[in-house]
Design a protein around this motif. Structure first.
Motif, short mmCIF file in Angstrom:
data_model
loop_
_atom_site.label_atom_id
_atom_site.label_comp_id
_atom_site.label_asym_id
_atom_site.label_seq_id
_atom_site.Cartn_x
_atom_site.Cartn_y
_atom_site.Cartn_z
N ALA A 44 0.75 -1.13 -0.02
CA ALA A 44 -0.52 -0.15 -0.38
C ALA A 44 0.93 1.03 0.28
O ALA A 44 0.57 2.32 -0.51
CB ALA A 44 -1.03 -0.01 1.08
N ARG A 47 2.44 2.24 -3.30
CA ARG A 47 1.37 2.66 -4.13
C ARG A 47 1.01 4.07 -4.14
O ARG A 47 0.84 4.79 -5.04
CB ARG A 47 0.01 1.75 -4.36
N MET A 48 0.91 4.45 -2.60
CA MET A 48 0.73 4.94 -2.67
C MET A 48 2.22 6.71 -2.56
O MET A 48 1.32 8.12 -3.78
CB MET A 48 0.53 5.54 -0.60
N LEU A 51 1.27 6.98 -6.46
CA LEU A 51 -0.78 8.05 -7.06
C LEU A 51 0.08 9.62 -6.39
O LEU A 51 -0.03 10.49 -7.13
CB LEU A 51 -0.71 7.10 -5.77
N VAL A 89 -8.01 12.24 -2.56
CA VAL A 89 -8.04 11.03 -3.26
C VAL A 89 -8.47 9.97 -3.26
O VAL A 89 -7.92 9.55 -1.89
CB VAL A 89 -6.08 10.64 -3.65
N GLY A 90 -9.65 9.38 -4.33
CA GLY A 90 -10.45 7.80 -3.24
C GLY A 90 -9.10 7.25 -2.70
O GLY A 90 -9.54 6.54 -1.29
N GLU A 91 -8.57 6.65 -3.37
CA GLU A 91 -7.47 5.86 -2.97
C GLU A 91 -6.29 5.74 -1.38
O GLU A 91 -6.45 5.26 -1.40
CB GLU A 91 -7.07 4.81 -4.37
N HIS A 92 -6.69 7.43 -2.04
CA HIS A 92 -5.16 7.57 -0.26
C HIS A 92 -6.32 7.07 0.56
O HIS A 92 -6.02 7.29 1.54
CB HIS A 92 -5.11 8.50 -0.92
N ARG A 93 -7.78 7.88 0.78
CA ARG A 93 -8.56 7.83 1.44
C ARG A 93 -9.33 6.65 2.15
O ARG A 93 -9.04 6.40 3.57
CB ARG A 93 -9.88 8.72 1.45
N ALA A 94 -8.61 5.67 0.71
CA ALA A 94 -9.10 3.69 1.46
C ALA A 94 -7.62 3.51 2.14
O ALA A 94 -8.04 3.33 3.75
CB ALA A 94 -8.82 3.61 0.40
N VAL A 95 -6.64 3.99 2.10
CA VAL A 95 -5.90 3.36 2.87
C VAL A 95 -5.45 3.77 4.30
O VAL A 95 -5.29 3.71 4.81
CB VAL A 95 -4.48 3.41 1.83
N GLN A 98 -7.68 2.39 6.20
CA GLN A 98 -6.91 0.87 6.19
C GLN A 98 -6.17 1.21 7.54
O GLN A 98 -5.93 0.19 8.83
CB GLN A 98 -6.55 0.14 5.64
#
Length: 123
Positions: A44, A47-48, A51, A89-95, A98
């Protein structure tokens, strides 16, 4: 997302600090204590790292973790709009979600405007 276990966002392991950027610019200081184990954290974080490079105004980041487990990541942004874009950023918020559920015992985030910046390098 804390990227403390990873190299500078530019390329490869950091062997020197990032340069002093022309002020004003902003820093986001993320200090954290991790939970034991990886459980997908490394993937993760990688990926960040990729991103965030897509955010206009992102300048780079530096990270360190001491033997006691305290990690600090300082991310540099040209302006507050770039920070807000990264936060949204949606993917950042999801991480982030988590991270709170699995990867961090605690963390703090500080955002500051840099008004002076200088650097030194021995010849």
């Amino acid at each position: 997302m804390d990227m403390s276990d990873h190299a500078d966002a530019t390329d490869g392991p950091a062997v020197r600090p990032l340069p002093a950027f022309e002020p004003p610019y902003y820093v986001v200081v993320f200090s954290s204590v991790r939970t034991p184990g990886d459980r997908g954290y490394g993937e993760a974080a990688d990926r960040m790292d990729e991103l965030v490079k897509e955010v206009p105004g992102y300048l780079g980041h530096e990270s360190a973790r001491n033997p006691g487990g305290l990690g600090i990541t300082v991310s540099y942004f040209r302006d507050s709009a770039a920070i807000e874009q990264w936060r949204s950023v949606g993917e950042h918020r999801a991480v982030q979600k988590q991270g709170r559920a699995e990867w961090y015992e605690r963390y703090t985030v500080h955002v500051a405007k840099v008004e002076r910046s200088q650097e030194f390098e021995r010849e």
